[in-house]
Design an enzyme around this catalytic site. Structure first.
Site, PDB file in Angstrom:
ATOM      1  CD  GLN A 220      -3.026  -1.177   2.123  1.00  0.00           C
ATOM      2  OE1 GLN A 220      -2.826  -1.370   3.302  1.00  0.00           O
ATOM      3  NE2 GLN A 220      -4.228  -0.911   1.635  1.00  0.00           N
ATOM      4  CG  HIS A 221       4.545   1.221   0.272  1.00  0.00           C
ATOM      5  ND1 HIS A 221       5.310   0.648  -0.702  1.00  0.00           N
ATOM      6  CD2 HIS A 221       4.675   0.416   1.356  1.00  0.00           C
ATOM      7  CE1 HIS A 221       5.887  -0.431  -0.228  1.00  0.00           C
ATOM      8  NE2 HIS A 221       5.511  -0.612   1.025  1.00  0.00           N
TER       9      HIS A 221
END
Ligand code: TYD
Length: 147
Positions: free
Chosen positions: A60-61
């Site tokens: 999630q980055h």
């Protein structure tokens, strides 16, 4: 970094690679050499993720500069790559298979099997400053808009 990957197609931003297996009757041996041999970058960092399961989503980055090579050396997981315009899901389920990721891709790792060991090779040392963890900020960056 504004507009960093405008116009790049997702298919140019990741690649599935298969590595040579030097296995014999004693077992398997997979080799991954850096610096343009088996993967395009010099390996500066290695980390691995295990003990995750099918209830968690990791990643999630996006990373401003780091390239990565992901290998499920045991078990399986899925990786969703997203460049703000397109996305794809890659199943990693073989120790001889790797997923090369260019910088500035948003990535989620999920659906880990209980025995999953996800090995990650990186082109750079860890630097928290080059991680973009806010998806809205990421979208502004890849779409070339001002913050
Ligand atoms: P995180 O980025 O959330 O892991 P993942 O991408 O696998 O979901 O990292 C978890 C923590 O570990 C976070 O505090 C940053 C730290 N970390 C390091 O110190 N060095 C590293 O090389 C990595 C990948 C994470």
């Amino acid at each position: 970094m504004e507009g960093y990957n405008i116009g790049m197609k997702l298919e140019e931003q990741y690649k599935i690679l298969y590595f040579k297996d030097l296995g014999d009757e004693r077992g398997n041996l997979v080799v991954i050499e850096g610096e343009g041999m088996d993967i395009p970058f010099d390996i500066k960092r290695v980390f691995y993720i295990y003990g995750s399961d099918d209830t968690v989503v990791r990643g999630q980055h996006a990373n401003l500069r780091s390239e990565f090579l992901l290998v499920n050396v045991k078990g399986s997981s899925k990786v969703r790559v997203n460049n703000g315009s397109e996305s794809a899901v890659i199943l990693l389920d073989r120790p001889g298979m790797g997923l090369h990721l260019s910088p500035m891709l948003w990535k989620d790792m999920y659906d880990f099997s209980e025995d999953s060991v996800l090995l990650v090779l990186s082109s750079l040392h860890y630097d928290g400053q080059e991680y973009i963890r806010d998806y809205e900020e990421y979208l502004r960056m890849v779409k070339g808009e001002r913050k």
